[in-house]
Write a protein that holds these residues in place. Structure first.
Motif, PDB file in Angstrom:
ATOM      1  N   LEU A   1       0.837  -1.198   0.000  1.00 15.73           N
ATOM      2  CA  LEU A   1       0.000   0.000   0.000  1.00 15.73           C
ATOM      3  C   LEU A   1       0.872   1.249   0.000  1.00 15.73           C
ATOM      4  N   SER A   2       1.939   1.230   0.766  1.00 14.02           N
ATOM      5  CA  SER A   2       2.852   2.383   0.764  1.00 14.02           C
ATOM      6  C   SER A   2       3.474   2.578  -0.622  1.00 14.02           C
ATOM      7  N   THR A   3       3.797   1.476  -1.279  1.00 15.10           N
ATOM      8  CA  THR A   3       4.350   1.570  -2.638  1.00 15.10           C
ATOM      9  C   THR A   3       3.370   2.233  -3.581  1.00 15.10           C
ATOM     10  N   VAL A   4       2.105   1.825  -3.491  1.00 16.52           N
ATOM     11  CA  VAL A   4       1.077   2.419  -4.357  1.00 16.52           C
ATOM     12  C   VAL A   4       0.942   3.910  -4.072  1.00 16.52           C
ATOM     13  N   LEU A   5       0.959   4.281  -2.827  1.00 16.31           N
ATOM     14  CA  LEU A   5       0.851   5.698  -2.480  1.00 16.31           C
ATOM     15  C   LEU A   5       2.051   6.486  -2.996  1.00 16.31           C
ATOM     16  N   MET A   6       3.239   5.900  -2.905  1.00 15.09           N
ATOM     17  CA  MET A   6       4.429   6.568  -3.426  1.00 15.09           C
ATOM     18  C   MET A   6       4.338   6.763  -4.941  1.00 15.09           C
ATOM     19  N   VAL A   7       3.846   5.743  -5.613  1.00 17.84           N
ATOM     20  CA  VAL A   7       3.644   5.883  -7.060  1.00 17.84           C
ATOM     21  C   VAL A   7       2.617   6.974  -7.346  1.00 17.84           C
ATOM     22  N   GLY A   8       1.587   7.045  -6.494  1.00 19.44           N
ATOM     23  CA  GLY A   8       0.595   8.106  -6.637  1.00 19.44           C
ATOM     24  C   GLY A   8       1.211   9.484  -6.491  1.00 19.44           C
ATOM     25  N   VAL A   9       2.221   9.617  -5.642  1.00 21.35           N
ATOM     26  CA  VAL A   9       2.900  10.908  -5.483  1.00 21.35           C
ATOM     27  C   VAL A   9       3.508  11.353  -6.808  1.00 21.35           C
ATOM     28  N   THR A  10       4.116  10.423  -7.528  1.00 23.92           N
ATOM     29  CA  THR A  10       4.700  10.789  -8.829  1.00 23.92           C
ATOM     30  C   THR A  10       3.619  11.250  -9.797  1.00 23.92           C
ATOM     31  N   GLY A  11       2.451  10.574  -9.780  1.00 22.92           N
ATOM     32  CA  GLY A  11       1.367  10.986 -10.672  1.00 22.92           C
ATOM     33  C   GLY A  11       0.809  12.344 -10.321  1.00 22.92           C
ATOM     34  N   TYR A  12       0.600  12.583  -9.035  1.00 18.44           N
ATOM     35  CA  TYR A  12       0.114  13.894  -8.622  1.00 18.44           C
ATOM     36  C   TYR A  12       1.152  14.979  -8.905  1.00 18.44           C
ATOM     37  N   GLY A  13       2.432  14.629  -8.792  1.00 19.42           N
ATOM     38  CA  GLY A  13       3.467  15.594  -9.140  1.00 19.42           C
ATOM     39  C   GLY A  13       3.415  15.981 -10.609  1.00 19.42           C
ATOM     40  N   CYS A  14       3.162  15.006 -11.487  1.00 21.08           N
ATOM     41  CA  CYS A  14       2.994  15.319 -12.916  1.00 21.08           C
ATOM     42  C   CYS A  14       1.817  16.258 -13.132  1.00 21.08           C
ATOM     43  N   ALA A  15       0.721  16.021 -12.387  1.00 26.31           N
ATOM     44  CA  ALA A  15      -0.435  16.908 -12.506  1.00 26.31           C
ATOM     45  C   ALA A  15      -0.064  18.330 -12.097  1.00 26.31           C
ATOM     46  N   ALA A  16       0.720  18.463 -11.041  1.00 25.83           N
ATOM     47  CA  ALA A  16       1.160  19.800 -10.617  1.00 25.83           C
ATOM     48  C   ALA A  16       2.026  20.451 -11.683  1.00 25.83           C
ATOM     49  N   ALA A  17       2.883  19.657 -12.315  1.00 23.78           N
ATOM     50  CA  ALA A  17       3.724  20.203 -13.386  1.00 23.78           C
ATOM     51  C   ALA A  17       2.871  20.704 -14.544  1.00 23.78           C
ATOM     52  N   PHE A  18       1.834  19.952 -14.886  1.00 24.30           N
ATOM     53  CA  PHE A  18       0.934  20.407 -15.948  1.00 24.30           C
ATOM     54  C   PHE A  18       0.270  21.726 -15.572  1.00 24.30           C
ATOM     55  N   ALA A  19      -0.156  21.830 -14.324  1.00 24.60           N
ATOM     56  CA  ALA A  19      -0.811  23.064 -13.882  1.00 24.60           C
ATOM     57  C   ALA A  19       0.143  24.249 -13.962  1.00 24.60           C
ATOM     58  N   PHE A  20       1.399  24.070 -13.550  1.00 28.73           N
ATOM     59  CA  PHE A  20       2.374  25.161 -13.605  1.00 28.73           C
ATOM     60  C   PHE A  20       2.666  25.594 -15.039  1.00 28.73           C
ATOM     61  N   HIS A  21       2.520  24.683 -15.978  1.00 26.69           N
ATOM     62  CA  HIS A  21       2.800  25.003 -17.384  1.00 26.69           C
ATOM     63  C   HIS A  21       1.553  25.487 -18.120  1.00 26.69           C
ATOM     64  N   GLY A  22       0.483  25.786 -17.416  1.00 29.75           N
ATOM     65  CA  GLY A  22      -0.705  26.346 -18.062  1.00 29.75           C
ATOM     66  C   GLY A  22      -1.561  25.333 -18.779  1.00 29.75           C
ATOM     67  N   ALA A  23      -1.614  24.101 -18.267  1.00 31.75           N
ATOM     68  CA  ALA A  23      -2.455  23.062 -18.875  1.00 31.75           C
ATOM     69  C   ALA A  23      -3.423  22.529 -17.825  1.00 31.75           C
ATOM     70  N   PRO A  24      -4.431  23.321 -17.448  1.00 30.24           N
ATOM     71  CA  PRO A  24      -5.344  22.884 -16.382  1.00 30.24           C
ATOM     72  C   PRO A  24      -6.136  21.639 -16.749  1.00 30.24           C
ATOM     73  N   ASP A  25      -6.481  21.477 -18.036  1.00 32.64           N
ATOM     74  CA  ASP A  25      -7.229  20.285 -18.435  1.00 32.64           C
ATOM     75  C   ASP A  25      -6.423  19.024 -18.198  1.00 32.64           C
ATOM     76  N   LEU A  26      -5.156  19.063 -18.611  1.00 32.30           N
ATOM     77  CA  LEU A  26      -4.303  17.902 -18.400  1.00 32.30           C
ATOM     78  C   LEU A  26      -4.094  17.640 -16.921  1.00 32.30           C
ATOM     79  N   ALA A  27      -3.927  18.705 -16.150  1.00 27.27           N
ATOM     80  CA  ALA A  27      -3.731  18.548 -14.717  1.00 27.27           C
ATOM     81  C   ALA A  27      -4.959  17.918 -14.073  1.00 27.27           C
TER      82      ALA A  27
END
Length: 965
Positions: A625-651
């Motif tokens: 479960l901790s592994t899955v949550l850690m992997v989720g952190v990487t996915g949420y981080g990508c969403a944050a990167a999309f938001a910072f680059h002006g892509a709210p839909d992708l985020a």
């Protein structure tokens, strides 16, 4: 009107099952009226000259040259008469061929059979009038699939399954080769219109290869050596199928395609040698095989293959005389052979056998049937005044006078004479074997118990036999009809059809063939032909079986090497390939200067650090479960990167997808141990680290160089304006999904549906579709060992969710139930908002569907399986089906308004209170996407959630209590 004919056949196919269930076999009469009325339009609009045609175009996907372009010219008209006219008679024949509905021998598959036959008639019409080569290929494969289904009509019989599979494999393989050839021609010419490809044929090596590949498809469809063996095997089909598909219609598709392309490509390298050598080989080998068969249907099958070989030579040589001979032979063959197949069906029904050794005296018992068979066989053998005689004289005249064959001309003529002699032999053999007394004073046992055929049974073959005679007597009229297309070919000598041309080489050869063929049959015992039990020419069936066996062996060995059953090994091969091949190409090829900018703001650096930390943590922790949550952190981080680059839909989409993925992981983890074993984690740690680091490095490097390789402004610069002007929306991403690239979205949601189906199919062993259980189901459940039963609600307890009363108390959370009760309506409102606002603001059908799916997941996690059933008491398959139907309906709806598929428009109207409202039609497409995503999430929750719940409860209920023996 051509589109109306296609639509009529589509409607007929759809209603045929209901009509047969309602009216029984009598429904074949109104169904036969569909091709018959269509034939009336063909005759009324017959092209009066080579340059006269009727065209219709429906814009489909113009950018991919996939407009539905139809063209009705002289050749199409000739072929449509065969496909529609004989098709109508065959459908009328079916009404008498099949047993009455309600009898003990009634066929329960008759409704679907009727639908397939009507659909096949429509597919053949579409194939004959298609001007776009890609559309022609679609109809081509439709006939292949329908042939497979019709040949395998009696699916419980192994011989039918084998024959259907064999026909499908051979013709589909040829069709795929033909598709590659069509693409080669279309790319070289810049168009896929057959009229343009023939009028202005391209040249080059690719064109030559493309033409030869198209010939592979044509030869496989028309059963030409070495791809001929599927047609005799297809005789396992019901006789109406053999009479229609394998005598008059489908097998003529290859002949038609060669005739269509011959004016432009007869001089192409390899065209004439391929068709002449293979065609004559087919005519001789199959003719020799036909005179040795005892089954009347197989005799006709091999004779069909023989005459198809001769026809492919005639239409493929590429001169006016040969084309006229080929078209005449095709008309004569279709009328005679369809008649004889129907006669065999009547004999089989009346006597119970098709073996000519068991038939004696049938001619006296059924004189009407004998006259019909004799007339058709006489036409096939070339006896005057039938049309077969006219065709044979035309063939001999073309072969004797054509200069294009050069030194091969005499050999072609000799082969044609021998093949025609075989035709006479097996024609006489058919009539003698089926109807003669054979020296017996009394009828054979099968004939003695004869059930006499009725008038309705005899009428269709009688009409076709009469047509053979009428075409022979009206040879001058037939010449006017067929010469319209034959005159488009170069190199003609002005030859015209006639019943009598005077004494010359053609009539001498015709007389010689008749006398020699009849004499050989009469002296068959003296010549020892009846003692030749084995043929020295081999058997293609054995080659086919051996080829399949070798393919199976090769597939097993390849699978053994590449699929070792180890998921880490398979992933390692994939990622190693990802690293080695692209980086090698980059190292050996030209490279541009790379200007890498690591970050724009410190926030991006912080997100990167979190993503890296999450990735490293996922590789080090043992808790799954901790592994899955850690992997989720990487996915949420990508969403944050999309938001910072002006892509709210992708985020937004990334956030929702990541959350749904986490839910799915949690559902699956319930069946796994909480922690991974240390030896497993330590296994091959170094290779896995190297592959992971190399993969990340490769993706980063390739991305950097790909961005640096751009030399002009990207298409993204023009997308916002195009989305607003053409797609009527300000949200570029959503407009791309539902308008500009809607075809991609259609394919992607189809993949989603297949994925959901696959997951549930692995989990559910018996019943694939269904809904989550409801409380009403729980109330009627009976407690028994091994069966999951609901929990009874506690007296006086407060339930915030209806299903939670039946949820395991050890898994209930009051806080989660209260929060779910309050948050779920808000989630659904947000979901609907995403759907309606997505065309101009962040959101859309995909995001809205994910949000609704998360709401369903929350209700399930808080209240259990019964809560899911109470929240959405609908079969997930129905939601998926409605969603896909909405998407497909939107794609087709614009066609009826004269626009390309998936075109969008703005509907403006005024409503009370709301005022002026603009609705873009792509909203309906987006709604379909929304429903597909909701259905997929519901299906996953039902399969990975509810189903696993039931299995776990079943295991718990059957586990013995501690201390109990």
């Amino acid at each position: 009107m051509m589109l109306a004919i296609l639509l009529a056949h589509i409607v007929g196919t759809a209603v045929a099952p209901a009509m047969v269930r309602r009216w029984g076999r009598a429904a074949f009469y109104p169904l036969g009226a569909i091709p018959l009325v269509s034939l009336g339009w063909v005759v009324a609009n017959w092209p009066s000259g080579p340059a006269v045609d009727h065209r219709a175009t429906v814009s489909w996907v113009p950018g991919l040259s996939m407009d539905i372009a139809l063209r009705f010219d002289a050749l199409s008209a000739i072929m449509c008469v065969l496909a529609l006219g004989i098709g109508a008679l065959i459908l009328f024949y079916c009404a008498a061929y099949f047993r009455p509905v309600g009898s003990h021998t009634d066929d329960p598959r008759l409704p679907s059979f009727a639908a397939k036959m009507v659909g096949f008639a429509g597919a053949m019409f579409g194939l004959m009038v298609a001007d776009n080569a890609l559309v022609l290929y679609v109809f081509w494969e439709m006939t292949t699939v329908l042939s497979f289904l019709l040949v395998g009509h009696y699916a419980e019989r192994a011989v039918n399954r084998r024959a259907a599979t064999q026909a499908l494999l051979v013709t589909t393989a040829g069709g795929l080769a033909m598709l590659v050839g069509i693409i080669c021609l279309g790319n070289a010419a810049g168009t896929y219109l057959l009229s343009e490809l023939v009028a202005h044929p391209p040249t080059g090596t690719a064109v030559t290869a493309g033409v030869l590949l198209i010939l592979v498809g044509a030869l496989s469809k028309s059963a030409i050596v070495p791809l001929h063996f599927w047609l005799p095997g297809a005789m396992a089909a019901p006789t109406p199928v053999s009479a229609y598909l394998h005598a008059a219609a489908m097998v003529k598709a290859g002949i038609y395609l060669v005739a269509r392309l011959a004016p432009g490509y007869a001089e192409s390298p390899g065209w004439r040698p391929t068709l002449v050598i293979l065609g004559l080989s087919t005519a001789l080998l199959a003719g020799w095989r036909a005179i040795r068969e005892y089954d009347l249907k197989l005799l006709l099958a091999y004779s069909t293959v023989s005459q198809l070989g001769l026809m492919i030579v005639l239409v493929g040589v590429g001169t006016g005389d040969f084309m006229l001979a080929g078209l005449t032979a095709m008309c004569a063959h279709a009328a005679a052979k369809a008649t004889l197949f129907m006669v065999v069906g009547i004999i089989d029904h009346s006597t119970g056998t098709r073996d000519l050794r068991e038939l004696a005296g049938l001619g006296r018992r059924c004189p009407g049937l004998f006259l019909i068979a004799a007339a058709a066989a006489a036409s096939m053998a070339g006896v005057p005044p039938f049309v077969g005689f006219v065709a044979k004289e035309t063939i001999f005249g073309a072969e004797a006078q054509s200069p294009v064959l050069g030194w091969a001309g005499p050999y072609v003529l000799a082969a044609g004479v021998v093949a025609s002699m075989f035709t006479v032999i097996y024609s006489v053999r058919f009539v003698w074997g089926g109807f003669a007394r054979k020296g017996q004073l009394t009828p054979s046992a099968a004939v003695a118990d004869l059930h006499r055929p009725g008038v309705a049974f005899l009428a269709p073959p009688a009409l076709l036999a009469a047509a053979s005679l009428a075409m022979g007597l009206g040879a001058l009229t037939l010449d006017t009809v067929l010469s319209t297309y034959a005159d488009t070919m170069p190199g003609g000598t002005g030859y015209h059809l006639a019943l009598w041309h005077g004494v010359g080489l053609p009539v001498v050869l015709s007389a010689l063939v008749l006398v020699a063929g009849t004499s050989v049959f009469a002296a068959r015992d003296l010549l020892g032909l009846s003692r030749l039990r084995r043929l020295p020419v081999g058997k293609a069936d054995r080659i086919y079986d051996e080829a399949l066996r070798l393919l199976d062996v090769a597939a097993v060995r390849l699978t053994r090497i590449t699929q070792r059953g180890s998921l880490p090994l398979n992933q390692g091969v994939i990622f190693t390939t990802l690293v080695v091949l692209p980086l090698s190409a980059l190292a050996l090829g030209a490279r541009d200067h790379v200007d890498v900018r690591l970050w724009d703001t410190p926030l991006q650096l912080m997100v990167a650090v979190l993503v890296v930390a999450g990735g490293i943590g996922a590789t080090m922790t043992r808790n799954r479960l901790s592994t899955v949550l850690m992997v989720g952190v990487t996915g949420y981080g990508c969403a944050a990167a999309f938001a910072f680059h002006g892509a709210p839909d992708l985020a937004l989409t990334q956030l929702l997808v990541e959350t749904v993925t986490l839910v799915i992981f949690v559902l699956v983890l319930r069946t796994l141990p909480a922690e991974a074993e240390r030896p497993t984690m330590a296994l091959n740690r170094l290779p896995r680290i190297l592959v992971a680091v190399a993969s990340g490095f490769a993706v980063a490097v390739l991305g950097a160089f790909a961005m640096a390789a751009r030399t002009t402004d990207g298409v993204a610069e023009a997308l916002p304006q195009a989305a607003y002007v053409r797609g009527h929306g300000a949200n570029t991403v959503n407009v791309l999904l539902v308008d500009v690239r809607a075809w991609d979205t259609l394919g992607e949601i189809s993949v989603l549906l297949v994925a959901a189906t696959g997951v549930a199919s692995m989990v559910f062993r018996n019943r694939r579709f269904g809904r989550a259980p409801r409380i009403t189901d729980a109330g009627t459940a009976q407690r028994s060992p091994g069966v999951a039963t609901p929990y009874s609600p506690a007296i006086g307890s407060t339930t915030w969710l209806r299903g939670s009363a039946y949820h395991d108390p050890n898994q209930r959370s009051l806080v989660l139930e209260v929060a779910t009760r309050m948050i779920f309506p808000l989630i659904m409102v947000v979901s609907v908002y995403f759907l309606f606002a997505g065309h101009n603001y962040p959101g859309g059908g995909f995001a809205g569907g994910l949000a609704a799916g998360l709401g369903l997941a929350l209700r399930y996690l808080a209240g259990g399986q019964y809560e899911l059933g109470e929240t959405l008491p609908v079969d997930s398959s129905k939601i998926l089906g409605v969603g896909l139907a909405l998407v497909g309906g939107t794609a087709l709806g614009s066609l009826f308004l004269g626009a390309p598929a998936l075109s969008s428009a703005v509907l403006s109207f005024t409503l009370p209170v709301l005022g002026h409202v603009d609705v873009v039609t792509s909203l309906f497409f987006d709604l379909g996407v929304y429903l597909v995503v909701v259905g997929m999430v519901l299906d996953v929750l039902r399969s990975l959630g509810v189903r696993l719940d039931q299995e776990l409860e079943s295991q718990h209920s059957t586990r013995p209590l501690a201390g109990v023996s």
